[in-house]
Write a protein that holds these residues in place. Structure first.
Motif, PDB file in Angstrom:
ATOM      1  N   MET A   1     -73.776 -22.428  10.016  1.00 18.46           N
ATOM      2  CA  MET A   1     -73.059 -22.692  11.256  1.00 18.46           C
ATOM      3  C   MET A   1     -73.213 -24.138  11.707  1.00 18.46           C
ATOM      4  N   ALA A   2     -74.192 -24.836  11.165  1.00 15.78           N
ATOM      5  CA  ALA A   2     -74.426 -26.216  11.593  1.00 15.78           C
ATOM      6  C   ALA A   2     -73.230 -27.106  11.295  1.00 15.78           C
ATOM      7  N   THR A   3     -72.421 -26.731  10.302  1.00 25.46           N
ATOM      8  CA  THR A   3     -71.282 -27.561   9.936  1.00 25.46           C
ATOM      9  C   THR A   3     -70.063 -27.284  10.808  1.00 25.46           C
ATOM     10  N   LYS A   4     -70.122 -26.257  11.642  1.00 24.53           N
ATOM     11  CA  LYS A   4     -68.994 -25.904  12.489  1.00 24.53           C
ATOM     12  C   LYS A   4     -69.258 -26.326  13.930  1.00 24.53           C
ATOM     13  N   GLU A   5     -68.165 -26.541  14.650  1.00 24.00           N
ATOM     14  CA  GLU A   5     -68.296 -26.906  16.063  1.00 24.00           C
ATOM     15  C   GLU A   5     -68.731 -25.691  16.879  1.00 24.00           C
TER      16      GLU A   5
END
Length: 238
Positions: free
Chosen positions: A1-5
């Motif tokens: 999830m770190a790569t998503k806003e």
């Protein structure tokens, strides 16, 4: 999830009703477009968590980030303006307003000017409401009231739609219709946070699931993984 806003980034959230300490250091994150299920037995803090995110619970602590803004002390109307819509348990239909008035009262463009969920689209989605436009909100069935509540929320063009027990107490045919609409909302790219007692439906229609027990998150994972693991049995008594 770190790569998503992240559109929800809640850290160490506590909430109280008077002297009753309901939430105990909850961390909750949601990405844009994600559908998240919130499960747990009755009285474990699910509705309190939703209401805390929305600013309805005044006795709260911790950090609540919404759409990159610190909303830890925000009021409900400020949260709504960011692009959150809420379908409350109990529906919240105004009994002395007509179906049409209930639908259009909160209509506004989305944060980016979007108008995807027009009045006409809502009536197309819920055709039975088109037959009841002049009826008072207090004179229609519970299923029709729920359709009004969801339609009204969609007409605010939200970035995040929160559904608290949207199928509770409804006839099976109406429940199936509501779940179909929830699937359409998910497909449209609106992020959705769902509380519902039918955990199987929740698991089948969400990306991730969170389980609350006594005001704390005890399980969090991809819905498909949680469904395969059988881990819910111990927390939901199923």
């Amino acid at each position: 999830m770190a790569t998503k806003e992240l559109i929800v980034d809640a850290r160490g959230v506590h909430a109280w009703y008077g002297s009753s300490h309901v939430l105990h250091g909850v961390d909750l994150q949601m990405a844009r477009g994600e559908t998240l299920g919130l499960l747990g037995r009755n009285g474990m803090g699910k509705s309190t968590l939703l209401r805390t995110l929305l600013g309805h619970v005044r006795q709260r602590d911790g950090r609540i980030g919404l759409f990159g803004q610190d909303c830890s002390r925000a009021q409900p109307h400020e949260v709504a303006r960011l692009g959150l819509a809420y379908v409350p348990e109990g529906r919240g239909v105004f009994p002395n307003l007509t179906v049409r008035e209930n639908l259009v009262m909160a209509a506004r463009p989305g944060r980016d000017g979007r108008r995807d969920w027009s009045y006409e689209r809502v009536l197309h989605t819920f055709p039975r409401l088109a037959e009841r436009l002049g009826s008072l909100g207090g004179h229609i069935s519970g299923g029709e009231q729920q359709m009004v509540s969801i339609g009204r929320a969609l007409m605010t063009h939200p970035e995040l739609l929160i559904l608290d027990e949207a199928t509770e107490g409804l006839a099976p045919m109406i429940v199936a219709e509501i779940w179909k609409v929830i699937g359409d909302i998910r497909a449209s790219g609106i992020a959705t946070l769902i509380v519902d007692r039918d955990y199987r439906k929740v698991l089948a229609r969400t990306d991730h699931v969170v389980v609350l027990q006594k005001g704390q998150i005890v399980l969090h994972g991809a819905s498909a993984d949680v469904a395969r693991s059988g881990a819910l049995a111990g927390y939901l008594g199923v």
